[in-house]
Write a protein that holds these residues in place. Sequence first.
Motif, short mmCIF file in Angstrom:
data_model
loop_
_atom_site.label_atom_id
_atom_site.label_comp_id
_atom_site.label_asym_id
_atom_site.label_seq_id
_atom_site.Cartn_x
_atom_site.Cartn_y
_atom_site.Cartn_z
N SER A 1 41.82 43.85 30.03
CA SER A 1 40.74 43.90 31.02
C SER A 1 41.30 44.09 32.43
O SER A 1 40.73 44.85 33.23
N ILE A 2 42.40 43.43 32.74
CA ILE A 2 43.02 43.60 34.05
C ILE A 2 43.54 45.02 34.22
O ILE A 2 43.34 45.66 35.26
N VAL A 3 44.19 45.53 33.18
CA VAL A 3 44.69 46.91 33.23
C VAL A 3 43.53 47.90 33.38
O VAL A 3 43.60 48.84 34.17
N ALA A 4 42.44 47.67 32.65
CA ALA A 4 41.27 48.54 32.77
C ALA A 4 40.67 48.45 34.17
O ALA A 4 40.23 49.47 34.73
N GLY A 5 40.64 47.26 34.74
CA GLY A 5 40.12 47.09 36.10
C GLY A 5 40.96 47.85 37.12
O GLY A 5 40.43 48.48 38.03
N ILE A 6 42.27 47.79 36.96
CA ILE A 6 43.16 48.53 37.86
C ILE A 6 42.92 50.04 37.70
O ILE A 6 42.88 50.79 38.68
N TRP A 7 42.75 50.47 36.46
CA TRP A 7 42.55 51.89 36.18
C TRP A 7 41.21 52.38 36.75
O TRP A 7 41.14 53.46 37.32
#
Length: 131
Positions: free
Chosen positions: A123-129
């Motif tokens: 979820s954090i990686v998706a948020g950054i993306w």
Amino acid sequence: MRLSEQNVKKQRPVHLDLQQIRFPATAIASILHRISGVIMIFATGILLWMLHSSLASAESFAELQNLFANPLAKFVVWGILTALAYHLIGGVRHLIMDTGRWEELNSGATSAKVSFALTIVVSIVAGIWVW
């Protein structure tokens, strides 16, 4: 009514206080897996609309790009990606449990907590993306 049936009825709570009930990690994982599945049903419509808009014409593609300038649209896409990630990770967990692994109390709770942690990372990686 027998005496044992009367004792059982007396032991049952008349009013359940849902704020005091503490669900185990495995129950929370199962409930969240179902909720993420329902979210994915609605997300499919949104994603199909976005795909159609991106392929219909250059103008509709530009409009879709402009839509992503809106933080609410980014939040919706991030939510869809998070729900998809949790549903995928939870589904793999359930598939592994179908093979007879992680069915014990401790290993089941550990696998549920690991699936929560993996989902947070994704979820954090998706948020950054997305942002």
